[in-house]
Design a protein around this motif. Structure first.
Motif, short mmCIF file in Angstrom:
data_model
loop_
_atom_site.label_atom_id
_atom_site.label_comp_id
_atom_site.label_asym_id
_atom_site.label_seq_id
_atom_site.Cartn_x
_atom_site.Cartn_y
_atom_site.Cartn_z
N GLY A 1 0.77 -1.24 0.00
CA GLY A 1 0.00 0.00 0.00
C GLY A 1 0.80 1.28 0.00
O GLY A 1 0.23 2.37 0.07
N TYR A 2 2.12 1.18 -0.09
CA TYR A 2 2.95 2.37 -0.10
C TYR A 2 3.15 2.89 -1.52
O TYR A 2 3.09 2.13 -2.49
CB TYR A 2 4.32 2.07 0.52
N ARG A 3 3.41 4.18 -1.61
CA ARG A 3 3.84 4.78 -2.86
C ARG A 3 5.37 4.77 -2.88
O ARG A 3 6.00 5.33 -1.99
CB ARG A 3 3.31 6.21 -3.00
N VAL A 4 5.94 4.11 -3.87
CA VAL A 4 7.38 3.88 -3.88
C VAL A 4 8.03 4.55 -5.08
O VAL A 4 7.58 4.40 -6.22
CB VAL A 4 7.70 2.36 -3.92
N ASP A 5 9.09 5.28 -4.81
CA ASP A 5 9.92 5.87 -5.86
C ASP A 5 11.28 5.20 -5.75
O ASP A 5 11.85 5.14 -4.65
CB ASP A 5 10.03 7.38 -5.65
#
Length: 228
Positions: free
Chosen positions: A29-33
């Protein structure tokens, strides 16, 4: 801070591992860069306003190394959690990373469940500490955007004054001597005592007319406090 609002920066040059971590954290559920180059990570993290809630940082990177990136980041950002990813035998690097301000480390290879647990724990700690906002009287500092406001008006500062004021805010009510400022605010810069006095004088002028005072405590250092 819930996963769907947390932006993570993954800095890892091993393509297979980076893809695996990216997929696992995204599914959680994380936004990952993701970045795989040390120079790109340095550019992102060495200047204010990177906007990430947590950084997962490999130490052995092409270009600039992870320790150099961490050191540059901590000069202006003391709050964003950093989880070091390191080779199992690299004990010296782990110690150096923790000394430079890393919050935790994982030795490779590691289980994905353990990684996710460490990430959740660091984000909970950050949320509990409310590390994104500093307040001293009517002076406010947002550590994510790196913006100051004084009496509800924007206070724009050059980088050195910004780092100095943020450090003094974190230690408001506590005298800070020049040696400590040189070590924690102006590390890797060649500055003399007179230069620090110049920056202190400039900050005093910027705070003039407000409820904030930046005074010299003889023999102890500089103390930021609010009269309100």
């Amino acid at each position: 801070m819930t996963p769907d609002t947390a932006s993570l920066l993954l800095v890892e040059d091993d393509a297979l591992l980076a893809d695996t971590l990216y997929d696992a954290l995204s599914l959680a559920g994380y936004r990952v860069d993701a970045l795989e180059d040390g120079d790109a990570a340095f550019t992102r993290l060495a200047t204010p306003g990177h906007g990430h809630a947590l950084v997962l940082l490999d130490l052995n990177l092409p270009g600039r190394g992870g320790l150099e990136i961490l050191d540059a980041m901590r000069r202006h950002d003391q709050d964003t959690p950093v989880l070091i990813l390191t080779a199992r035998g690299a004990i010296e690097d782990r110690v150096k990373g923790l000394d430079l301000g890393a919050d935790d480390y994982l030795a490779k290879p590691f289980a994905l469940d353990e990684l996710e647990a460490r990430v959740r724990a660091l984000l909970r700690r950050r949320q509990h500490d409310d590390g994104t906002q500093l307040h001293v009287g009517t002076l406010h500092f947002d550590t994510l955007t790196q913006r100051f406001t004084l009496d509800e008006a924007s206070l724009d500062l050059p980088p050195r004054e910004q780092r100095l004021l943020a450090y003094l805010m974190r230690h408001a009510g506590e005298p800070i001597d020049k040696a400590r400022l040189l070590e924690h605010v102006f590390s890797n810069e060649t500055l003399g005592d007179n230069a620090i006095e110049v920056y202190i004088h400039r900050l005093r002028r910027r705070l003039a007319g407000s409820s904030l005072t930046l005074r010299t405590v003889r023999g102890l250092g500089y103390l930021l406090e609010s009269e309100a």
